[in-house]
Every structure is written in C-alpha cells, then in structure tokens.
Design an enzyme around this catalytic site. Structure first.
Site, short mmCIF file in Angstrom:
data_model
loop_
_atom_site.label_atom_id
_atom_site.label_comp_id
_atom_site.label_asym_id
_atom_site.label_seq_id
_atom_site.Cartn_x
_atom_site.Cartn_y
_atom_site.Cartn_z
N GLN A 276 0.83 -1.21 0.00
CA GLN A 276 0.00 0.00 0.00
C GLN A 276 0.86 1.25 0.00
OE1 GLN A 276 -2.78 -1.74 -1.09
NE2 GLN A 276 -3.62 0.19 -0.34
N HIS A 279 1.72 3.05 -3.34
CA HIS A 279 0.81 3.92 -4.07
C HIS A 279 1.25 5.37 -4.06
CE1 HIS A 279 -2.67 1.56 -5.36
NE2 HIS A 279 -2.57 0.84 -4.26
N GLU A 345 -9.51 1.79 5.37
CA GLU A 345 -9.99 1.48 4.02
C GLU A 345 -9.84 -0.02 3.75
OE1 GLU A 345 -8.91 2.75 -0.59
OE2 GLU A 345 -7.42 3.01 1.00
N HIS A 346 -8.65 -0.55 4.00
CA HIS A 346 -8.40 -1.98 3.88
C HIS A 346 -7.95 -2.51 5.24
CE1 HIS A 346 -7.09 -0.07 0.01
NE2 HIS A 346 -7.86 -1.02 -0.51
N ASP A 379 -7.42 -5.61 -4.83
CA ASP A 379 -7.14 -4.54 -5.79
C ASP A 379 -7.40 -4.98 -7.22
OD1 ASP A 379 -6.41 -2.64 -3.93
OD2 ASP A 379 -4.27 -3.01 -4.08
N HIS A 438 -52.51 20.54 4.79
CA HIS A 438 -52.16 19.15 4.48
C HIS A 438 -53.39 18.25 4.68
CE1 HIS A 438 -48.06 20.56 4.51
NE2 HIS A 438 -47.57 19.33 4.32
#
Length: 450
Positions: A276, A279, A345-346, A379, A438
């Site tokens: 990771q 990235h 996230e992961h 991924d 109403h």
C-alpha cells in the site's frame, strides 16, 4: 522505520484512540481557493477551458476531449495478450460479485387497497474518473464500470488524464480496459478540470470526423453522478460540484491496517504494508498487534524489503510518515477496539481463527481474512470493489457498489377506501404540526368531509 504507539496497560476511550492512532490526511480546504477558479472557468467555457488547463497542467493539448473510437480500438488490439487475459479474468470476477448486488422492487401491502413499493432506478448518466499520476490504473476502470453496468446505467463516460507520452490520449492500457468493457466514450482530461467538465458539460471539437462527415463539433453531455478516486485537487473539485451532481465520496490517500498476533508471518505482514505504501508518499500502513516479537520482526522485514522494492523512495517516505506505524496492544480485544476506531480502508486479519476475529469487526472499508487474502487480491481480482472509504469514513460509509448507481424510489398507490380509512389520522397529524392545508388536501377528495 515504523513509528510505534504503545497502548498497552490501559483502556483508552474511543475519543482517545482517534487522537492517538497514526493518521495522515490531506487538507482539502487548503486547495479550494486554487481549484475553485478552475471549476468556475470550465463551468462557463466548457471543453476549450478544460483543454487549456490540460495544456497548462499536463503539458499536452489533445485535439479534442473525446478520444476517437479508432484510438480505443487500436489500444485494445495492441494490448499484450497476457495483460488482456488478466483484465478479462478481473472483469469476470467483478461481474460475478456485483451481479448479486442488484436489488429488486419490493411491494408492501400496508392495508387493503393501499401499498408502497420501492423500486430501484439507475442513475441516467455517470462520469467515472480514472486517475493517472504515479501508476496506471486499468483496475480502476473495472471497479467503476462494472457496478455501473450491472446497475443498468444507460450512459457512462470514463475520464482519464491526457498523457504527453501518448500524444494527448489517456494511457493505452486504460483505453484497452474501456474497450474490453464495451465503453466507447472516453475523455482525455484529468484533474479538477475533468470533474468540472463532467459536471457541467461542453462542446467538443471533432477534427477527425469533420473531413468524412462534416461534423466538427459534438456535445459533451453532463453527468448526474461522478465516481472514482483521485488526488487532492480532484477531491476538492468533487466537493465544489457536489449538489450540481452526486459524488461517491471524497477519497483520501490509500490506507491499510493489519491486525495480527504471534501466528502471523512477519515477511508477509511487511510485504502487505509495503504494497500500500507503494501507491503514494501519503499512503498509510498500520500494524496493530499484541506481540512485541512480531512487531520487531516486521520492522526488520520492512527495512529489508523496502530497500529492495522498485519504488524504494516512495515506499520509505510513506512508511516513515506520521500516517504509518505499529500500534502495540494488550490483546486481540484491545486490537479490535483499535481497528474499529481507525476504520481502515483496507483491513487485514492475520491471527489465529481469523474468520472469527474478522466477524467481530464493525468498521472497515473491506476486510481481508487470513494469510491468503491480501489487499493486492482485492485490488485486482478477488471480485470485490477496491473503491473504498478512506480517512476513517468507513465508520459510516460504504465502498463503491451497484447500489451507488441506483436510486430507491417509493411508489405510493392508495385507492379511495384506503385513503378514507386513514384520513382522520392525516388530519390530526397535520393540525398537530400546524399545517392544516395538508389535512384539507385529503378531505377535499371526499367533498370536504372526513
């Protein structure tokens, strides 16, 4: 290399955990003054403004925003067959998973003659953003396009940055992935200008068609929803156009958390943390463990593996940043409290009885169970979606799915008897809220009588 946070010997509250855990993040507000003029100019001047900004930021000016059909077909034909086969396998697995997510209409008979149905209607047109930057992301094409197609979206466009190395077209692997998915509308535009053009549309030049057909311009139809990750400028632009169009999320830098005990393989844990970190320099890699021995071994493995990997500098910067580190806890119960507060996230679970431990997690974008379910699998070709909530938003948000592209619409169908039976209730509630008209709207259907 990895900083340590020692939480042993105490029971921190959720508030204290949020403050103590490694967390990077980006300040989207800080770039809004830079991005807002770009969005405003593209909103007013359309495609030509987007091309101007592409020339300024990407150092290339495509002849037009829309990629010619022959360029997409050529990219597909020239793609390495091995890569083609890998993309086709990824597409097949993603379709299998996402096809099962499609909701069906439900009808509830509330009373005789009175029903409420919930039907799911696809968004009319969507814009799917695929970033450029440090890597090439055909997998992001798949992760955006497949759920949109499975939802039944009738019109979609993929936007990806123009590349100077490829004559102003997006990367050919991106174009080939679009071809494999049957996507024929691709825009060679990235960054904030892409988001603005997707939101507001414009008029494009089409020089490759003018000689044959006489058509020299074409409308770039605005979309109703924009999905897909991007850098901080893309995120800021999505914030600015939200309301004009829908957005999936404001994605931050990618992140992985690994909950591990002494049974985990330190070489595997280190490899996943590095994967990771590859990235982006802002990527977050966090290990949560109750084993001092594992922490020490992972540290040593990270140093050795990071020195040998291709993107050493990028990986080292990410792993040594404030967003990455090792968190030591007393036991797995404490570790679960930490990963739920972090809401990665992961999230990988590398413990004994990993499935049972994973079942106790309540906050994560995606959970990867055991030694043989790495984030890298998700991924590319687990079948799951890799567009996931970041920066702790997994506490309340979900990843991209078929549901992202659907709208649930209630259909109310009451006949006269069914309405008459509840008329007094409507009138009573309307008066309780001091909105008597109403109630009158109901009684008017019965000659003013309740």
């Amino acid at each position: 290399m990895l900083a340590r946070t020692d939480l042993r010997g105490g029971t921190p509250t959720r508030r204290e955990l949020r403050r103590a855990l490694p967390r990077g993040g980006t300040d989207v507000n800080a770039v809004l003054p830079t991005v807002a003029p770009v969005v405003e100019v593209v909103a007013e001047h359309g495609a030509q403004a987007a091309l101007d900004y592409t020339e300024q930021f990407d150092k290339v000016r495509p002849e037009s925003v829309r990629v010619p059909a022959e360029a997409i077909a050529r990219a597909r034909a020239e793609l390495d067959p091995v890569v083609t086969a890998a993309l086709e396998e990824s597409i097949a697995r993603a379709r299998k998973v996402h096809a099962d997510q499609r909701r069906t209409t439900t009808v509830t008979a509330v009373v005789p003659g009175g029903s409420v149905a919930e039907k799911w209607i696809p968004v009319r047109r969507v814009g799917l953003y695929v970033p450029g930057g440090n890597a090439v992301y055909p997998s992001s094409v798949i992760m955006n396009v497949v759920p949109a197609q499975e939802a039944g979206v009738g019109s979609l466009v993929v936007a990806s940055p123009a590349q100077a190395d490829f004559g102003g077209l997006p990367h050919p692997t991106i174009l080939a992935a679009c071809a494999l998915l049957g996507v024929d509308e691709v825009w060679a535009v990235g960054g904030a200008q892409a988001v603005a053009l997707l939101a507001y549309g414009g008029v494009d030049t089409r020089p490759w068609e003018s000689a044959a057909t006489g058509e020299s311009t074409a409308d770039l139809d605005p979309v109703d929803l924009i999905t897909g990750p991007g850098n901080i400028y893309v995120t800021a632009a999505k914030r600015l156009v939200r309301g004009v169009v829908g957005i999936d999320s404001e994605a931050g830098p990618t992140e992985i958390a690994i909950l591990a005990d002494e049974t985990a393989d330190p070489a595997v844990v280190a490899a996943d943390l590095i994967s990771q970190a590859e990235h982006d320099v802002l990527a977050a890699s966090v290990l949560v463990t109750d084993s001092q021995a594992l922490a020490d071994a992972v540290d040593a493995e990270v140093a050795a593996q990071a020195a040998a990997t291709k993107h050493t500098e990028r990986v080292t910067t990410a792993l040594s940043g404030p967003q990455s580190g090792i968190v030591l806890v007393d036991d797995l119960d404490a570790g679960l409290a930490v990963v739920d507060a972090y809401a990665a996230e992961h999230l990988e679970i590398q413990t004994r009885d990993a499935a049972a431990v994973a079942d106790r997690v309540t906050s994560a974008g995606a959970i990867f169970v055991g030694t043989y379910s790495p984030v890298s699998l998700g991924d590319y070709c687990a079948g799951s979606n890799h567009v996931l909530p970041t920066s702790g938003s997994a506490r309340y948000a979900s990843g991209l799915s078929v549901q992202t592209f659907l709208r649930g619409v209630h259909v109310i169908d009451y006949d006269a008897d069914a309405l008459s039976g509840v008329a007094d209730t409507v009138v009573t509630l309307s008066r309780a809220e001091d909105l008597p008209a109403h109630g009158d709207a109901v009684t008017a259907r019965f000659g003013g009588r309740r």
